[in-house]
Design an enzyme around this catalytic site. Sequence first.
Site, PDB file in Angstrom:
ATOM      1  N   LYS A  14      59.986  -0.895  10.879  1.00 41.76           N
ATOM      2  CA  LYS A  14      59.499   0.474  11.118  1.00 41.76           C
ATOM      3  C   LYS A  14      58.527   0.523  12.297  1.00 41.76           C
ATOM      4  O   LYS A  14      58.650   1.378  13.173  1.00 41.76           O
ATOM      5  CB  LYS A  14      58.793   1.030   9.867  1.00 41.76           C
ATOM      6  CG  LYS A  14      59.682   1.108   8.626  1.00 41.76           C
ATOM      7  CD  LYS A  14      58.984   1.798   7.460  1.00 41.76           C
ATOM      8  CE  LYS A  14      57.784   1.071   6.906  1.00 41.76           C
ATOM      9  NZ  LYS A  14      58.076  -0.241   6.292  1.00 41.76           N
ATOM     10  N   ARG A  89      55.067   7.450   1.005  1.00 46.10           N
ATOM     11  CA  ARG A  89      55.505   6.308   0.218  1.00 46.10           C
ATOM     12  C   ARG A  89      55.711   6.672  -1.252  1.00 46.10           C
ATOM     13  O   ARG A  89      56.087   5.805  -2.048  1.00 46.10           O
ATOM     14  CB  ARG A  89      54.481   5.187   0.316  1.00 46.10           C
ATOM     15  CG  ARG A  89      54.898   4.076   1.304  1.00 46.10           C
ATOM     16  CD  ARG A  89      53.865   2.998   1.219  1.00 46.10           C
ATOM     17  NE  ARG A  89      54.227   1.708   1.716  1.00 46.10           N
ATOM     18  CZ  ARG A  89      54.089   1.308   2.987  1.00 46.10           C
ATOM     19  NH1 ARG A  89      53.722   2.150   3.914  1.00 46.10           N
ATOM     20  NH2 ARG A  89      54.350   0.062   3.320  1.00 46.10           N
ATOM     21  N   ARG A 128      56.054 -13.102  10.072  1.00 49.55           N
ATOM     22  CA  ARG A 128      55.060 -12.223  10.661  1.00 49.55           C
ATOM     23  C   ARG A 128      53.646 -12.645  10.222  1.00 49.55           C
ATOM     24  O   ARG A 128      52.706 -12.591  11.000  1.00 49.55           O
ATOM     25  CB  ARG A 128      55.327 -10.765  10.245  1.00 49.55           C
ATOM     26  CG  ARG A 128      54.349  -9.781  10.887  1.00 49.55           C
ATOM     27  CD  ARG A 128      54.738  -8.346  10.597  1.00 49.55           C
ATOM     28  NE  ARG A 128      54.358  -7.926   9.256  1.00 49.55           N
ATOM     29  CZ  ARG A 128      54.629  -6.727   8.742  1.00 49.55           C
ATOM     30  NH1 ARG A 128      55.301  -5.835   9.443  1.00 49.55           N
ATOM     31  NH2 ARG A 128      54.257  -6.411   7.522  1.00 49.55           N
ATOM     32  N   ARG A 134      47.672 -10.521   8.684  1.00 51.35           N
ATOM     33  CA  ARG A 134      47.602  -9.554   7.584  1.00 51.35           C
ATOM     34  C   ARG A 134      47.558 -10.274   6.252  1.00 51.35           C
ATOM     35  O   ARG A 134      48.434 -11.075   5.945  1.00 51.35           O
ATOM     36  CB  ARG A 134      48.823  -8.619   7.642  1.00 51.35           C
ATOM     37  CG  ARG A 134      48.667  -7.518   8.656  1.00 51.35           C
ATOM     38  CD  ARG A 134      49.884  -6.628   8.692  1.00 51.35           C
ATOM     39  NE  ARG A 134      50.249  -6.064   7.399  1.00 51.35           N
ATOM     40  CZ  ARG A 134      51.145  -5.110   7.251  1.00 51.35           C
ATOM     41  NH1 ARG A 134      51.751  -4.600   8.319  1.00 51.35           N
ATOM     42  NH2 ARG A 134      51.437  -4.647   6.053  1.00 51.35           N
ATOM     43  N   ARG A 146      54.772  -5.921  -3.129  1.00 51.61           N
ATOM     44  CA  ARG A 146      55.017  -4.780  -2.241  1.00 51.61           C
ATOM     45  C   ARG A 146      56.438  -4.250  -2.437  1.00 51.61           C
ATOM     46  O   ARG A 146      56.670  -3.045  -2.394  1.00 51.61           O
ATOM     47  CB  ARG A 146      54.767  -5.178  -0.785  1.00 51.61           C
ATOM     48  CG  ARG A 146      53.271  -5.335  -0.499  1.00 51.61           C
ATOM     49  CD  ARG A 146      52.994  -6.167   0.724  1.00 51.61           C
ATOM     50  NE  ARG A 146      53.422  -5.519   1.948  1.00 51.61           N
ATOM     51  CZ  ARG A 146      53.539  -6.167   3.112  1.00 51.61           C
ATOM     52  NH1 ARG A 146      53.279  -7.463   3.198  1.00 51.61           N
ATOM     53  NH2 ARG A 146      53.924  -5.515   4.179  1.00 51.61           N
TER      54      ARG A 146
HETATM   55  O1  C5P Z   1      52.965   0.514   6.203  1.00 52.50           O
HETATM   56  P1  C5P Z   1      52.359  -0.848   6.084  1.00 52.50           P
HETATM   57  O2  C5P Z   1      53.320  -1.889   5.617  1.00 52.50           O
HETATM   58  O3  C5P Z   1      51.599  -1.251   7.286  1.00 52.50           O
HETATM   59  O4  C5P Z   1      51.283  -0.712   4.907  1.00 52.50           O
HETATM   60  C1  C5P Z   1      50.501  -1.816   4.509  1.00 52.50           C
HETATM   61  C2  C5P Z   1      49.868  -1.519   3.176  1.00 52.50           C
HETATM   62  O5  C5P Z   1      49.050  -0.357   3.258  1.00 52.50           O
HETATM   63  C3  C5P Z   1      50.833  -1.226   2.047  1.00 52.50           C
HETATM   64  O6  C5P Z   1      51.373  -2.400   1.468  1.00 52.50           O
HETATM   65  C4  C5P Z   1      49.935  -0.486   1.081  1.00 52.50           C
HETATM   66  O7  C5P Z   1      49.068  -1.375   0.401  1.00 52.50           O
HETATM   67  C5  C5P Z   1      49.104   0.351   2.032  1.00 52.50           C
HETATM   68  N1  C5P Z   1      49.709   1.676   2.224  1.00 52.50           N
HETATM   69  C6  C5P Z   1      49.637   2.608   1.192  1.00 52.50           C
HETATM   70  N2  C5P Z   1      50.191   3.837   1.331  1.00 52.50           N
HETATM   71  C7  C5P Z   1      50.808   4.197   2.465  1.00 52.50           C
HETATM   72  C8  C5P Z   1      50.894   3.281   3.531  1.00 52.50           C
HETATM   73  C9  C5P Z   1      50.348   2.007   3.373  1.00 52.50           C
HETATM   74  O8  C5P Z   1      49.092   2.297   0.137  1.00 52.50           O
HETATM   75  N3  C5P Z   1      51.340   5.421   2.583  1.00 52.50           N
HETATM   76 MG    MG Z   2      54.396  -1.386   9.718  1.00 55.06          MG
END
Ligand code: C5P
Ligand code: MG
Length: 195
Positions: A14, A89, A128, A134, A146
């Site tokens: 993404k 999400r 990654r 991270r 996740r």
């Molecule tokens: O989108 P990304 O993978 O960078 O998000 C990292 C973390 O941020 C997710 O695993 C979650 O813990 C948190 N997150 C969330 N709600 C969202 C976007 C991200 O809780 N809408």
């Molecule tokens: Mg991302």
Amino acid sequence: MFNIIIFGPPGAGKGTQSSKLLERYELVHLSTGDVFRSNIKGETELGLLAKSYIDKGELVPDEVTIAMVEDFLATRKDAKGFIFDGFPRTISQGEALDKILTKMGTQIDVVLALEVEENELVTRLLERGKVSGRSDDQSEDKIRNRFAEYNGKTEPLLSFYNDKNILRRINGIGNIDEIFGNLCQAVDSLNHPSK
Ligand code: C5P
Ligand code: MG
């Protein structure tokens, strides 16, 4: 405005595809994960709260994330459009986004869903993790958590958007430029992409 959601499980690409799309369609990028991470770095109150969830691979509560998105959008009203990356999400986040955009006189034009199978995703995320720093990319346990969050709470958005007729599924495996080409084709085949 022209608004895209780039959708998919963790590691689907993404972020990578967003940077290419926003350049091509001149959109503003809203990566909720990036906003959380910069708040964590800056040790803000929001960062502290978000960290307690992110470190475990859990979702931050809806009301926190929705308020953050609302703030972000309120300061960028002159944008040509947005690319939402990692948001919504949950169904509640999807419904809230619809309301916010309606108030702004706009809507989501297309949801581009990157499809990649889970074992490939785990491999990508562990790779990654070696360079991203991270915390949530560091162990297979957190990564699996996740996915559990994705499968339970996020995946239902696919039918939410399919029912609205704005979902486009794209194969997320292969060469980055090839995938980008397929995403662009999906965008360009819409009735009125603003370019
Ligand atoms: O989108 P990304 O993978 O960078 O998000 C990292 C973390 O941020 C997710 O695993 C979650 O813990 C948190 N997150 C969330 N709600 C969202 C976007 C991200 O809780 N809408
Ligand atoms: Mg991302």
